[in-house]
Design a protein around this motif. Structure first.
Motif, short mmCIF file in Angstrom:
data_model
loop_
_atom_site.label_atom_id
_atom_site.label_comp_id
_atom_site.label_asym_id
_atom_site.label_seq_id
_atom_site.Cartn_x
_atom_site.Cartn_y
_atom_site.Cartn_z
N PRO A 1 11.91 14.45 11.25
CA PRO A 1 11.11 13.24 11.46
C PRO A 1 12.00 12.08 11.86
CG PRO A 1 11.34 13.70 9.11
CD PRO A 1 11.90 14.89 9.84
N SER B 1 7.51 8.10 8.93
CA SER B 1 6.26 8.58 9.53
C SER B 1 5.79 7.67 10.66
CB SER B 1 5.17 8.66 8.45
OG SER B 1 4.96 7.38 7.87
N ASP B 2 6.54 6.63 10.96
CA ASP B 2 6.14 5.69 12.01
C ASP B 2 6.88 6.02 13.30
OD1 ASP B 2 4.50 4.26 10.26
OD2 ASP B 2 6.19 3.06 9.54
N TYR B 3 6.15 6.54 14.27
CA TYR B 3 6.73 6.88 15.56
C TYR B 3 6.37 5.79 16.57
CZ TYR B 3 8.13 11.55 14.11
OH TYR B 3 8.75 12.60 13.48
N ARG C 1 7.08 14.84 16.75
CA ARG C 1 5.84 14.06 16.69
C ARG C 1 4.66 14.95 16.30
NH1 ARG C 1 5.75 9.01 19.65
NH2 ARG C 1 7.81 8.51 20.50
N ASP D 1 4.14 13.86 12.55
CA ASP D 1 3.22 12.74 12.75
C ASP D 1 1.80 13.26 12.97
OD1 ASP D 1 2.59 9.99 13.12
OD2 ASP D 1 2.65 10.24 15.29
N GLN E 1 -0.42 12.19 15.95
CA GLN E 1 -1.15 10.93 16.12
C GLN E 1 -0.61 10.11 17.29
OE1 GLN E 1 -1.98 8.67 12.46
NE2 GLN E 1 -1.28 10.43 11.29
N SER E 2 0.73 10.09 17.45
CA SER E 2 1.32 9.31 18.56
C SER E 2 1.16 10.02 19.90
CB SER E 2 2.80 9.04 18.28
OG SER E 2 3.51 10.25 18.12
#
Length: 238
Positions: free
Chosen positions: A111, A115-117, A136, A140, A143-144
């Motif tokens: 990662p 969790s913020d991509y 991702r 993730d 989501q991205s």
């Protein structure tokens, strides 16, 4: 092996390293950032070789006839050491491909930034590396990637069930430590395409995953809409 033989072998070996370093050939062996170190190594080897050959001829010129009569020579088989060096100069081995990918388990896509991509760049399709896509997709939950048309490039390898997968070798330092990143293909996947063929696939994210049977690592999948065969990139490794 006498000094002259040593000097010739060093000269050829240093020349092979320099030849690879000043072209893109070195990218089949090591990561791009190591180029300055390879050039420096090649220069040092060539310099040492020239000095060794020069001292060998100087000693021969300054030795007396009696010295020549009692000179001990190493076995002629020492010259065979030149053969692998000539191989490096004359034969360019291919980059690691499907065979290496099938023998090793897929790398674990780590990662990035928790969790913020970061959002993908504007414009479709977005060109993504296989490691970035896998990371991702797996960490993730895609989501991205949602709602975006994506493009991935790699070579074809074959899963144990015979289905095609997209792969690329990931290097930590050099080809000796290369490990594959593998992406499963759904949708209009390139069927019956020979292994090691480089392709660019365009499509969208899919939530499907599986396990790599070699090391039981999660493998992300990609829903292919279109694909085309492409030339092997200058930098074949991820």
């Amino acid at each position: 092996m006498n000094k002259l033989t040593q000097g010739v072998v060093l000269l050829l070996f240093g020349g092979a390293i320099l030849r690879a370093s000043v072209t893109d050939l070195y990218l089949r062996y090591v990561k791009e950032g190591l180029r300055p170190f390879l050039i420096a190594t090649g220069v040092l080897l060539v310099t040492a070789a020239v000095m060794t050959i020069w001292y060998s001829f100087r000693e021969s010129a300054s030795s007396s006839p009696d010295d020549h009569g009692h000179e001990h020579h190493g076995p002629g088989v020492g010259w065979l050491l030149i053969l692998p060096v000539l191989g490096l100069l004359l034969v360019a081995p291919p980059a690691l491909g499907s065979y290496a990918a099938n023998q090793a388990g897929s790398v674990v896509a780590e990662p990035v930034g928790g969790s913020d991509y970061p959002p993908l760049p504007a414009g479709d399709p977005v060109e993504l590396g296989l490691v970035d896509y896998a990371s991702r997709s797996l960490f993730d939950a895609g989501q991205s990637l949602a709602g975006r048309e994506l493009s991935l490039t790699g070579f074809i390898t074959v899963a144990p069930d015979g289905s095609p997968m997209l792969a690329r070798m990931v290097l930590s330092c050099c080809a000796a430590d290369g490990r594959p990143i593998k992406i499963g293909l759904d949708g209009r996947a390139p069927i019956d395409v020979p292994a090691d063929t480089w392709v660019r696939v365009t499509g969208v994210h899919t939530g499907r995953t599986s396990k790599d049977p070699v090391n039981n690592v999660d493998v992300a999948y990609f829903d292919v809409r279109t694909w085309q065969e492409v030339a092997e990139p200058k930098q074949p490794y991820a």
